[in-house]
Design an enzyme around this catalytic site. Structure first.
Site, PDB file in Angstrom:
ATOM      1  N   ARG A  34       0.776  -1.588  -0.295  1.00 40.86           N
ATOM      2  CA  ARG A  34      -0.019  -0.146   0.114  1.00 40.86           C
ATOM      3  C   ARG A  34       0.847   1.377   0.227  1.00 40.86           C
ATOM      4  NH1 ARG A  34      -3.253   2.744   4.323  1.00 40.86           N
ATOM      5  NH2 ARG A  34      -5.519   3.545   2.843  1.00 40.86           N
ATOM      6  N   ILE A  65      -7.433   7.346  -1.166  1.00 38.85           N
ATOM      7  CA  ILE A  65      -6.890   6.040  -1.180  1.00 38.85           C
ATOM      8  C   ILE A  65      -8.107   5.898   0.386  1.00 38.85           C
ATOM      9  CG2 ILE A  65      -4.713   6.402   0.338  1.00 38.85           C
ATOM     10  CD1 ILE A  65      -4.120   3.299  -0.991  1.00 38.85           C
ATOM     11  N   SER A  66      -9.203   4.898  -0.437  1.00 33.47           N
ATOM     12  CA  SER A  66     -10.154   3.992   0.504  1.00 33.47           C
ATOM     13  C   SER A  66      -8.840   2.920   1.616  1.00 33.47           C
ATOM     14  CB  SER A  66     -10.673   3.103   0.004  1.00 33.47           C
ATOM     15  OG  SER A  66     -11.754   4.188  -1.524  1.00 33.47           O
ATOM     16  N   GLN A  67      -9.681   3.524   3.334  1.00 34.00           N
ATOM     17  CA  GLN A  67      -9.176   2.326   4.208  1.00 34.00           C
ATOM     18  C   GLN A  67      -9.842   0.590   3.493  1.00 34.00           C
ATOM     19  OE1 GLN A  67     -12.914   1.943   6.445  1.00 34.00           O
ATOM     20  NE2 GLN A  67     -11.040   1.502   8.699  1.00 34.00           N
ATOM     21  N   PRO A  68      -8.409   0.406   3.953  1.00 34.76           N
ATOM     22  CA  PRO A  68      -8.549  -0.732   3.493  1.00 34.76           C
ATOM     23  C   PRO A  68      -9.583  -2.063   4.322  1.00 34.76           C
ATOM     24  CG  PRO A  68      -6.383   0.112   5.150  1.00 34.76           C
ATOM     25  CD  PRO A  68      -6.916   0.838   4.540  1.00 34.76           C
TER      26      PRO A  68
END
Length: 205
Positions: free
Chosen positions: A29, A55-58
């Site tokens: 990431r 960038i989205s939360q995992p």
């Protein structure tokens, strides 16, 4: 190990599909965030990537991916390439990913990162995500990484029989929705409240 810590958090948040967890472990990431944010890359949080995008939360990447791959899709359409992180996770799980991004600079950077990781089962397009990618469809699954004010008809039209569309819907109050096609019939389920940047309909940048 920092990666294992994230995986443990995802498992605690009820992510159960080992394929999704393995894909997240494989994708570095830190390559998908600005250098200044690299120390936060494996935190379970969304991060800015410029141009008003994130960038989205995992967890959300894992949740949406888990929903998407339940029918073992081969060809997947992603709307909103962004940093390319979600694209990379999908590329480890399906035969081919088609991804559309309206902001040219983000698309350029994402393509560079995907090449760096030798992920060659991805086709990327600069365009308006509301329109999908009709000449490459129909798709076994479609994932949208920004919130549409309503479900785009162009996307449901490009969904194959038995296919799944996973997307956030709404303006100030957003929900994650799962739409499934069976022949000419569409069924929709509202899953949980979410918060995403808006899916813009109109001219590309």
């Amino acid at each position: 190990m920092i990666v294992q810590r994230l995986l443990n958090q995802l498992i605690a948040q009820d992510i159960r599909d080992f394929r999704v967890l393995a894909a997240i472990a494989k994708v570095p990431r830190q390559l998908f965030v600005d250098e200044a944010m690299a120390h936060k890359a494996w935190d379970n949080t969304a991060l800015p990537i410029g141009n008003g995008q994130t960038i989205s939360q995992p967890y959300m990447v894992a949740r949406m991916t888990e929903l998407l791959i339940q029918n073992d899709p081969a060809h997947v359409l992603e709307i909103g390439t962004g940093s390319g992180y979600q694209t990379a996770v999908l590329a480890h799980l399906v035969e081919h990913v088609y991804t559309v991004e309206r902001i040219k600079s983000l698309q350029f950077q994402a393509r560079r990162r995907l090449r760096q990781l030798d992920l060659h089962n991805v086709s990327a397009k600069h365009g308006n995500g509301w329109l999908g990618w009709p000449n490459k469809g129909p798709f076994d699954a479609i994932l949208v990484t920004a919130a549409a004010s309503e479900v785009p008809t162009a996307l449901t039209d490009q969904l194959a029989d038995g296919g799944r569309l996973v997307l956030p819907v709404g303006d100030s109050h957003q929900t994650l929705q799962l739409i499934e096609r069976a022949g000419s019939q569409l069924t929709s389920r509202i899953l949980e409240p979410v918060r995403f940047v808006p899916l813009i309909d109109g001219d590309v940048e």
